[in-house]
Design a protein around this motif. Structure first.
Motif, PDB file in Angstrom:
ATOM      1  N   VAL A  41       0.854  -1.183   0.000  1.00  0.00           N
ATOM      2  CA  VAL A  41       0.000   0.000   0.000  1.00  0.00           C
ATOM      3  C   VAL A  41       0.893   1.237   0.000  1.00  0.00           C
ATOM      4  CG1 VAL A  41      -1.783   1.228   1.286  1.00  0.00           C
ATOM      5  CG2 VAL A  41      -1.752  -1.269   1.276  1.00  0.00           C
ATOM      6  N   PRO A  42       0.597   2.203  -0.872  1.00  0.00           N
ATOM      7  CA  PRO A  42       1.396   3.421  -0.863  1.00  0.00           C
ATOM      8  C   PRO A  42       1.230   4.153   0.480  1.00  0.00           C
ATOM      9  CG  PRO A  42      -0.112   3.384  -2.740  1.00  0.00           C
ATOM     10  CD  PRO A  42      -0.403   2.197  -1.908  1.00  0.00           C
ATOM     11  N   ARG A  43       2.333   4.605   1.033  1.00  0.00           N
ATOM     12  CA  ARG A  43       2.300   5.216   2.365  1.00  0.00           C
ATOM     13  C   ARG A  43       2.169   6.726   2.311  1.00  0.00           C
ATOM     14  NH1 ARG A  43       6.874   1.333   4.719  1.00  0.00           N
ATOM     15  NH2 ARG A  43       5.515  -0.441   5.050  1.00  0.00           N
ATOM     16  N   THR A  44       2.807   7.324   1.355  1.00  0.00           N
ATOM     17  CA  THR A  44       2.767   8.786   1.290  1.00  0.00           C
ATOM     18  C   THR A  44       1.777   9.237   0.228  1.00  0.00           C
ATOM     19  OG1 THR A  44       4.511   8.934  -0.368  1.00  0.00           O
ATOM     20  CG2 THR A  44       5.201   8.905   1.950  1.00  0.00           C
ATOM     21  N   ARG A  45       1.403  10.481   0.326  1.00  0.00           N
ATOM     22  CA  ARG A  45       0.471  11.050  -0.655  1.00  0.00           C
ATOM     23  C   ARG A  45       1.079  11.023  -2.056  1.00  0.00           C
ATOM     24  NH1 ARG A  45      -3.719  14.378  -1.684  1.00  0.00           N
ATOM     25  NH2 ARG A  45      -3.362  16.279  -2.870  1.00  0.00           N
ATOM     26  N   LYS A  46       2.369  11.243  -2.129  1.00  0.00           N
ATOM     27  CA  LYS A  46       3.048  11.248  -3.417  1.00  0.00           C
ATOM     28  C   LYS A  46       2.978   9.864  -4.071  1.00  0.00           C
ATOM     29  CE  LYS A  46       7.399  12.801  -5.412  1.00  0.00           C
ATOM     30  NZ  LYS A  46       8.727  13.322  -5.133  1.00  0.00           N
ATOM     31  N   ALA A  51       0.438   6.079  -7.993  1.00  0.00           N
ATOM     32  CA  ALA A  51      -0.303   4.840  -8.268  1.00  0.00           C
ATOM     33  C   ALA A  51      -1.620   5.146  -8.981  1.00  0.00           C
ATOM     34  CB  ALA A  51      -0.565   4.086  -6.967  1.00  0.00           C
ATOM     35  N   GLN A  52      -2.314   6.200  -8.544  1.00  0.00           N
ATOM     36  CA  GLN A  52      -3.570   6.575  -9.196  1.00  0.00           C
ATOM     37  C   GLN A  52      -3.333   7.033 -10.632  1.00  0.00           C
ATOM     38  OE1 GLN A  52      -5.337   9.545  -6.709  1.00  0.00           O
ATOM     39  NE2 GLN A  52      -6.217   8.042  -5.292  1.00  0.00           N
ATOM     40  N   ARG A  53      -2.286   7.818 -10.831  1.00  0.00           N
ATOM     41  CA  ARG A  53      -1.961   8.304 -12.168  1.00  0.00           C
ATOM     42  C   ARG A  53      -1.656   7.134 -13.098  1.00  0.00           C
ATOM     43  NH1 ARG A  53       0.546  12.487 -10.657  1.00  0.00           N
ATOM     44  NH2 ARG A  53       2.504  11.484 -10.140  1.00  0.00           N
ATOM     45  N   SER A  54      -0.931   6.148 -12.581  1.00  0.00           N
ATOM     46  CA  SER A  54      -0.593   4.985 -13.383  1.00  0.00           C
ATOM     47  C   SER A  54      -1.837   4.189 -13.766  1.00  0.00           C
ATOM     48  CB  SER A  54       0.381   4.097 -12.608  1.00  0.00           C
ATOM     49  OG  SER A  54       0.582   2.891 -13.280  1.00  0.00           O
ATOM     50  N   SER A  55      -2.734   3.980 -12.795  1.00  0.00           N
ATOM     51  CA  SER A  55      -3.947   3.211 -13.102  1.00  0.00           C
ATOM     52  C   SER A  55      -4.871   3.986 -14.035  1.00  0.00           C
ATOM     53  CB  SER A  55      -4.684   2.824 -11.823  1.00  0.00           C
ATOM     54  OG  SER A  55      -5.218   3.956 -11.195  1.00  0.00           O
ATOM     55  N   ARG A  56      -4.949   5.326 -13.874  1.00  0.00           N
ATOM     56  CA  ARG A  56      -5.755   6.142 -14.776  1.00  0.00           C
ATOM     57  C   ARG A  56      -5.198   6.089 -16.185  1.00  0.00           C
ATOM     58  NH1 ARG A  56      -6.051  10.349 -10.852  1.00  0.00           N
ATOM     59  NH2 ARG A  56      -4.325  11.341 -11.932  1.00  0.00           N
ATOM     60  N   GLY A  57      -3.887   6.106 -16.289  1.00  0.00           N
ATOM     61  CA  GLY A  57      -3.257   6.047 -17.609  1.00  0.00           C
ATOM     62  C   GLY A  57      -3.577   4.744 -18.321  1.00  0.00           C
TER      63      GLY A  57
END
Length: 193
Positions: A41-46, A51-57
């Motif tokens: 699980v990603p820990r930081t906001r960055k 991860a969201q940008r990658s899945s959206r792409g």
């Protein structure tokens, strides 16, 4: 002792399968490490944003491909289903006067700017005639489409079908998304299920 001579072929330890994966099976330790890395699980906001940008792409890339090929799995919900696919094919298989609209609007605009009173009136006549023909074309499309939908999809919901068809027919054929899968005049298949 038995000694192998150099002329005898070596037997392979694992036989090669046609269509095999072409790499060794990972050990349990490697497989568990890979699974932990995927489930991390990603820990930081960055990291979350990345991860969201990658899945959206990935999602948007699949949707763009689906818009070109007509793949139902990745189309937006407004374009999914056999009824919507039939409507798209129905609209794309017929000649629409909208294809002539842009050149006629350019002609009416040029005539309107010519300065001569007669030419301005001619330009206005061309403009209003074009709009009237398009309205009649959409009305005829609606009548034929409703008849075909009732015949091909009895008892199925066709809510929003007329608006969907009208909006698609108002676009020039090369700008339509999802891309047209049939040519003008092509006979449509009897079943779309």
């Amino acid at each position: 002792m038995f000694r192998r001579t150099s002329s005898e072929p070596e037997s392979p330890t694992t036989p090669e399968k046609a269509g095999g994966k072409g790499r060794p099976t990972p050990s349990r330790k490697e497989a568990e490490a890979a699974a932990r890395a995927r489930a991390k699980v990603p820990r930081t906001r960055k990291e979350q944003m990345a991860a969201q940008r990658s899945s959206r792409g990935d999602t948007s890339r699949r949707m763009r491909e689906a818009m070109k090929t007509g793949d139902e799995r990745y189309l937006p919900s407004r374009d999914r289903g056999p009824v919507r696919r039939f409507i798209r094919d129905f609209v794309d298989s017929r000649f629409s006067f909208i294809e002539l609209m842009v050149p006629l609007l350019v002609v009416s605009m040029v005539l309107g700017y010519s300065g001569s009173r007669g030419m301005i009136q001619l330009g206005n006549t061309v403009l209003f005639t074009t709009i009237l023909v398009i309205i009649v074309d959409i009305f005829m499309l609606r009548m034929r489409l409703r008849r075909e939908l009732a015949r091909r999809f009895p008892g199925e919901s066709t809510k929003g079908a007329t608006l969907y068809a009208a909006m698609r027919s108002l676009q020039m054929k090369f700008l339509r998304l999802p891309k047209a899968q049939v040519k003008i005049g092509q006979k449509l298949p009897e079943t779309y299920r």
